[in-house]
Design a protein around this motif. Structure first.
Motif, short mmCIF file in Angstrom:
data_model
loop_
_atom_site.label_atom_id
_atom_site.label_comp_id
_atom_site.label_asym_id
_atom_site.label_seq_id
_atom_site.Cartn_x
_atom_site.Cartn_y
_atom_site.Cartn_z
N GLU A 9 42.35 59.63 29.70
CA GLU A 9 41.34 58.60 29.97
C GLU A 9 41.32 57.56 28.86
O GLU A 9 41.27 56.36 29.12
N ALA B 139 33.92 53.80 24.21
CA ALA B 139 34.49 53.70 25.55
C ALA B 139 33.56 52.98 26.54
O ALA B 139 34.00 52.09 27.27
N GLU C 74 44.52 55.40 29.07
CA GLU C 74 44.46 54.42 30.16
C GLU C 74 43.50 53.29 29.83
O GLU C 74 43.80 52.11 30.08
N LEU C 75 42.37 53.60 29.25
CA LEU C 75 41.41 52.57 28.87
C LEU C 75 42.01 51.66 27.79
O LEU C 75 41.88 50.43 27.86
N THR D 107 44.66 49.38 29.43
CA THR D 107 44.02 48.29 30.17
C THR D 107 43.44 47.25 29.22
O THR D 107 43.62 46.05 29.43
N ARG E 7 34.39 49.42 28.33
CA ARG E 7 34.42 49.26 29.79
C ARG E 7 33.53 48.10 30.24
O ARG E 7 33.89 47.33 31.13
#
Length: 139
Positions: A4, A92, A7-8, A11, A96
């Protein structure tokens, strides 16, 4: 949370570098710097300089036709962001939120296309296929 985080970070790094050459750069820069100011304030000033230097590198590369620099910079920022996320997992949610605000500002990407490749080779033949860029160096 390993995949996770990766991937964050991927991105975020890609998004930041994509926005470096566009009009949304200032808000993207402010958002990313704010993370360091809140969660690693001792590194925030260095991050400002690194972001500015990365943007200068990207703009110079684009003017000179260098197509590799953008991917290299994205990888560098992915790694920096991943390290921040590993050190401070609470970043995180804020990251986001920043990405959600920035996503509408991303330049239009090429429409996604379904590509199907098929090759048949016999004997000593070779087939090279790619859905996008391909670089082959043989000797």
């Amino acid at each position: 949370m390993g995949p996770e985080i990766a991937e964050l970070a991927r991105t975020a790094g890609t998004t930041m570098v994509t926005l470096m050459a566009g009009q949304a750069w200032e808000s993207a820069r402010e958002g990313l710097v704010s993370l360091w100011q809140r969660f690693q304030p001792d590194r925030a000033e260095a991050v400002v300089g690194e972001l500015d230097a990365a943007r200068d590198d990207l703009l110079l590369a684009q003017r000179s036709g260098d197509t590799d620099t953008e991917a290299e910079l994205a990888g560098e920022w992915q790694a920096r962001i991943r390290r921040l996320l590993v050190a401070r997992p609470e970043v995180a949610d804020e990251l986001r939120r920043i990405l959600a605000e920035l996503t509408p500002q991303l330049p239009d990407q090429r429409a996604s296309v379904d590509v199907r490749l098929r090759a048949e080779v016999s004997g000593s033949g070779r087939a090279y296929q790619a859905g996008r860029d391909q670089h082959i160096t043989e000797r």
